[in-house]
Design an enzyme around this catalytic site. Structure first.
Site, PDB file in Angstrom:
ATOM      1  N   TYR A 134       0.794  -1.235   0.000  1.00 32.07           N
ATOM      2  CA  TYR A 134       0.000   0.000   0.000  1.00 32.07           C
ATOM      3  C   TYR A 134       0.823   1.281   0.000  1.00 32.07           C
ATOM      4  CZ  TYR A 134      -4.648  -2.028   0.575  1.00 32.07           C
ATOM      5  OH  TYR A 134      -5.835  -2.676   0.367  1.00 32.07           O
ATOM      6  N   LYS A 185       2.564 -15.457   2.274  1.00 34.38           N
ATOM      7  CA  LYS A 185       2.742 -16.220   1.028  1.00 34.38           C
ATOM      8  C   LYS A 185       4.235 -16.452   0.842  1.00 34.38           C
ATOM      9  CE  LYS A 185       1.163 -18.145  -2.702  1.00 34.38           C
ATOM     10  NZ  LYS A 185       0.401 -19.402  -2.677  1.00 34.38           N
ATOM     11  N   ASP A 242      -6.804  -6.911   3.913  1.00 34.49           N
ATOM     12  CA  ASP A 242      -7.923  -6.237   3.244  1.00 34.49           C
ATOM     13  C   ASP A 242      -8.863  -7.284   2.643  1.00 34.49           C
ATOM     14  OD1 ASP A 242      -9.415  -4.097   2.020  1.00 34.49           O
ATOM     15  OD2 ASP A 242      -8.450  -4.637   0.129  1.00 34.49           O
ATOM     16  N   ASP A 246     -13.050  -8.689   3.978  1.00 31.30           N
ATOM     17  CA  ASP A 246     -14.340  -8.730   3.272  1.00 31.30           C
ATOM     18  C   ASP A 246     -14.921 -10.147   3.324  1.00 31.30           C
ATOM     19  OD1 ASP A 246     -13.927  -6.030   2.591  1.00 31.30           O
ATOM     20  OD2 ASP A 246     -14.686  -6.297   0.556  1.00 31.30           O
TER      21      ASP A 246
END
Ligand code: NAD
Ligand code: IPM
Ligand code: MN
Length: 348
Positions: A134, A185, A242, A246
């Protein structure tokens, strides 16, 4: 308490109005003083003035006890510049390194996972909030041509990774929780996420009473759906956090239900629903205000208003159980009526 309120764009304005009503009702029920100062920063403000956030904007925000945000994002600002300055800018400039996103199911009826109830869905996601992909490091070379090169770098620092992982363990330890799961990851991102591996092992070793577990982020998404009950605390990087927040929101009844806090413990922090400005819902009085109201409750929790938080949480639960809610979660009410129902439950 002095709170800065940034309603922002789209449904952000509508759900913020309801969160404000609930904050006022909670303060008045317990005889507390609360001052809410609305800041106009939004797409409308940017389009009218050319200003995203004023030059002293972050300093101004630091003078408040907390910040409440509705949502930012508007199709008329396609590069999302104002949201980058107001939302991401505040996360970075106020160094709000913890994005705290609880995933708590209030009523079995709201969960899309077969056979899962409130006992199965109760965990928190800690999303690193000041670095990762980000930070905007990178650029576009020969943009718009067939030779275009686009680079977006992921920043991982020892300090940044350490403080979010430590926060996750501290939270678990303070609440007597037995497990912390880190997701990365590192099998593919062998530089940046090797740092996460190293730091997770290092921090975990200092909390012998807490079992550290690890999943790669793809497997984590699968296990969240298959067996959410195994999770108590999840810690991950900015982008992965993020995305899974959701997913976690859907377990609670959808994006309209999910709350978040952007924290720097001990400093001015910022609270906002997980959802965005939902332009297709905007101005129709259909948005669910519960995510915003629950975010306001997280704000009160951080400010230490324990009785008020318990009262707001109980009022939300009552509204949900009695279906005094918006259509997305099975009610018939408009945004404003759904807010009123929570205010009414709070005032009795
Ligand atoms: P969104 O969260 O705004 O909406 C996606 C869908 O989720 C909606 O179409 C709706 O079906 C549902 N939804 C969201 N909030 C709801 C609510 N309160 N009640 C009922 N249903 C709700 O995501 P998007 O459409 O991807 O993004 C729209 C804009 O919002 C974009 O500009 C995006 O960048 C921005 N955004 C801002 C924030 C923020 O300010 N924190 C967060 C996410 C997205
Ligand atoms: C969120 C949002 C923001 C993010 C967007 C609007 C930049 O999706 O708060 O979850 O990605 O952090
Ligand atoms: Mn998001």
């Amino acid at each position: 308490m002095r709170i800065a309120v940034i309603p922002g764009d789209g449904i952000g304005k509508e759900v913020t109005a309801e969160a404000v009503k609930v904050l006022r009702a909670a303060a008045s029920r317990f005889g507390r003083e609360i001052t809410l100062e609305t800041l106009p920063w939004s797409a409308d403000h940017f389009l009218a003035t050319g200003e995203t956030i004023p030059p002293n904007g972050y300093d101004l925000l630091r003078t408040f006890d907390a910040i409440f945000v509705g949502a930012l994002g508007d199709p008329r600002v396609p590069d999302n510049r104002h949201a980058r300055d107001i939302l991401l800018g505040t996360r970075f400039e106020l160094d709000l390194y913890v994005n705290y996103r609880p995933v708590r199911l209030l009523d079995e009826r709201l969960c899309p996972l077969k056979g899962r109830g409130p006992a199965d869905v109760n965990f928190v996601v800690f999303r690193e909030n000041t670095e990762g992909l980000y930070v905007g490091v990178g650029g576009r070379f020969k943009a718009g041509t067939e030779d275009e090169v686009a680079i977006q770098e992921e920043l991982n620092t020892y300090k940044g990774v350490h403080r979010i992982i430590r926060h996750a363990f501290e939270f678990a330890s303070a609440r007597g929780l037995g497990k912390v799961c880190m997701a990365d990851k590192s099998n593919a991102m062998t530089h940046g996420h090797a740092l996460w591996q190293r730091v997770f092992k290092e921090v975990a070793a200092r909390y012998p009473a807490i079992q550290p577990t690890h999943y790669y982020i793809d497997a984590l998404a699968m296990y969240m759906v298959l067996d959410p009950a195994q999770f108590q605390v999840i810690v991950t990087n900015n982008l992965f956090g993020d995305i899974i927040s959701d997913l976690g929101a859907t377990f609670q009844g959808g994006l309209g239900m999910a709350a978040s806090g952007n924290l720097h413990p001990g400093r001015t922090s910022m609270f906002e629903p997980v959802h965005g400005s939902a332009p297709t819902f905007a101005g129709r009085n259909i948005a669910n205000p519960i995510g915003a109201i629950a975010s306001a409750a997280l704000m009160l929790e951080t400010l230490g208003w324990k009785d008020e938080v318990a009262a707001v949480d109980a009022a939300i639960l009552k509204a949900v159980q009695e279906r005094q809610v918006t259509r997305d979660i099975g009610g018939t009410l408009g945004t404003d009526q759904a807010g009123d129902a929570i205010v009414a439950a709070l005032s009795v």
